[in-house]
Design a protein around this motif. Structure first.
Motif: not given
Length: 187
Positions: A7-14
């Motif tokens: 989930k953190a990766l998704e947020v960082l990438k967006s």
């Protein structure tokens, strides 16, 4: 922890902001190469963007991607440090311009903490790490001390280590200057 990383990766990438545990205190983080994401953190912290923030990395081998010239003493400092150490390097590059100090420097810390190491390995870029508080207020020693205002503004709050009640301390900070000059900013 795997779900938190995903989930953190998704947020960082967006281009979003995460609230996450680090090797020191809980921090606000974003993609350190994304100026819009960095600006979001300045806004959340109510902090002037002239006050730079540090970045976390997991591997010293990546340092030369983000710093023009790494003074020899830096390698020794990183190698012998047994506690979290932020080193301010001159000649920052390949980072969001609003993350770099007016003198061209940037603070970088290499994490050894499990969550942040795994997150950084998967993200493959440095992330901002700044205390999870409004600028000028006391930094939270553990998750329960983080204000609701900060929590509400994060795009994702990592669940891992929220119940950890061992008070954490900020890192030591050293600034490197010309000719290997070392200035201790915070012990």
């Amino acid at each position: 922890m795997q779900n938190d990383i995903k989930k953190a990766l998704e947020v960082l990438k967006s281009g979003g902001v995460i609230l996450y545990p680090t090797d020191t205190i809980w921090g606000l983080g974003c993609d350190a190469t994304n100026p819009e994401a960095v600006q979001k953190i300045y806004k959340i912290k109510k902090r002037e963007d002239s006050k730079s923030m540090l970045v976390l990395m997991e591997n010293p081998a990546l340092l030369e991607r983000y710093v023009d010239e790494v003074p020899e003493v830096a390698w020794d400092l990183v190698e012998i440090s047994t506690t979290p150490l932020t080193v301010i390097y001159p000649g920052a590059k390949n980072l969001a311009a609003n993350l770099i100090a007016s003198d061209g420097s940037v603070g970088i810390r290499f994490t050894k903490e499990d969550f942040t190491t795994r997150l950084l390995q998967r993200f493959r870029r440095p992330i901002v790490s700044t205390s999870a508080n409004i600028s000028g207020e006391k930094a939270p020693a553990f998750f329960d001390e983080i204000s609701e205002d900060i929590k509400e503004q994060a795009d994702y709050i990592v669940e891992y280590r929220q119940d950890d009640v061992i008070p954490a301390q900020p890192s030591s900070i050293i600034k490197l200057g010309p000719g290997g000059q070392i200035d201790i900013i915070r012990k």
